[in-house]
Design a protein around this motif. Structure first.
Motif, PDB file in Angstrom:
ATOM      1  N   LEU A   1       3.969  -6.366  -0.319  1.00  0.00           N
ATOM      2  CA  LEU A   1       3.105  -5.973  -1.440  1.00  0.00           C
ATOM      3  C   LEU A   1       1.764  -5.449  -0.939  1.00  0.00           C
TER       4      LEU A   1
ATOM      5  N   LYS B   1       2.162  -2.103   0.437  1.00  0.00           N
ATOM      6  CA  LYS B   1       2.747  -1.184  -0.549  1.00  0.00           C
ATOM      7  C   LYS B   1       4.128  -0.655  -0.130  1.00  0.00           C
TER       8      LYS B   1
ATOM      9  N   GLN C   1       8.548  -1.461  -8.324  1.00  0.00           N
ATOM     10  CA  GLN C   1       7.412  -2.292  -8.709  1.00  0.00           C
ATOM     11  C   GLN C   1       7.855  -3.751  -8.747  1.00  0.00           C
TER      12      GLN C   1
END
Length: 325
Positions: A59, A62, A70
């Motif tokens: 996370l 990214k 997501q």
């Protein structure tokens, strides 16, 4: 000629636009095939343990986002509760393999999506208070041991390790409680030792001077496969492409965590309620890069031997189609 030149420039512009818009066809897209996924939002249940550090790293860097996915990490009160929440508030969850396999044996249809963690030295252990005389696993013939559950990985590995120290399994008195309550039980003397995993071991050592009686990742439990991620079988059948992207990103995150243990220790301060000095002392095990049916079968077979399961569970049947290692 001017008209012809303008026409050629127009064609060039159109070609450029088409190539730019469809770059995913030629492997240049940064969405990792997101357009092919059944859904691009998933919710994953987690607990504050070292095992899930690669998800935090993914996370922070990214990695999911770059692949068009997501991800929301949802803290859970327990592994059992997290498994119950699949297909309602959660799409996937982290849990120990022991709890996943117990759930399957009870009729819950799951599909494993990745391995999270494999035990290393002192990453799971029996811990006693600073003033306790319990300093050897064979010293007490009928020890009282705190565990999160009498049927989880703690009780399973504790029985196996104490058995090698000639302690009769039926004489072990397991007392169930959350990890958060174990320090208090040790200090009060209501238990002889507690089965802990990291970062709870290091927190107890720093806070109450706790000491390790024995590493529970040794002998029959050396390099023990600890935990992983699973979805319901229903969700897996409806979202195979989404879960393939999840597994690919997880592999990359596991690889990064394995290559840089300091990043794992650093990430703990963001979710495990520990400070940097404590995080720097946490023992870190291994982050497997793939689902290995032979490794996972070892857990199921030990559960069968220890009568945690009523019969042999074929782990291969719980893996995504086509997964062999």
């Amino acid at each position: 000629m001017a008209t012809r030149a303008k026409a050629l420039r127009l064609v060039a512009v159109l070609i450029t636009c088409v190539l730019t818009a469809s770059c995913g066809l030629f492997g240049g897209s940064s969405d990792g095939g997101a357009a092919d996924m059944e859904r691009n939002v998933i919710r994953i249940g987690v607990l504050p343990v070292v095992d899930v550090a690669p998800l935090r790293i993914a996370l922070n860097e990214k990695l999911f986002e770059k692949n068009g996915l997501q991800v929301t990490l949802v803290p859970q009160p327990s592994e059992d509760e997290a498994i119950k929440q699949l297909d309602s508030t959660l799409d996937l969850t982290w849990a120990t393999h022991v709890n996943f396999f117990r759930a399957v044996a009870s009729g819950t249809e799951l599909q494993l999506q990745g391995e999270a963690y494999q035990a290393g030295p002192n990453s799971m252990a029996l811990v006693a208070s600073a003033g306790s005389d319990y300093d050897d696993p064979g010293k007490k013939s009928a020890p009282t041991i705190a565990v999160p559950s009498k049927d989880d990985v703690g009780a399973l590995t504790t029985r196996a390790v104490l058995d090698t120290a000639a302690v009769e399994k039926q004489k072990i008195n397991f007392k169930t409680m959350p990890y958060a309550d174990m320090e208090g039980a040790l200090t009060a003397g209501t238990v002889d030792a507690a089965f802990m995993i990291e970062p709870f071991i290091t927190k107890a050592q720093r806070k109450i001077g706790a000491k390790i009686v024995t590493d529970t990742a040794r002998g029959p439990t050396l390099d023990f496969p600890m935990s992983g991620y699973a979805s319901s079988k229903k969700f897996a059948e409806a979202n195979p492409k989404t879960l393939k992207v999840f597994r690919d990103v997880l592999r990359e995150a596991q690889q990064r965590a394995q290559a840089n243990k300091l990043s794992v220790q650093d990430s703990l301060t963001s979710y495990a309620d520990i400070d940097q000095p404590t995080a720097a002392l946490v023992s870190v095990g291994t982050f497997p890069l793939s689902l290995n049916p032979i490794r996972l079968q070892r857990v199921a077979d030990m559960m069968d031997t220890e009568d945690v399961l009523s019969g042999r569970l074929d782990v291969q049947q719980l893996l995504p189609p086509g997964t062999t290692n």
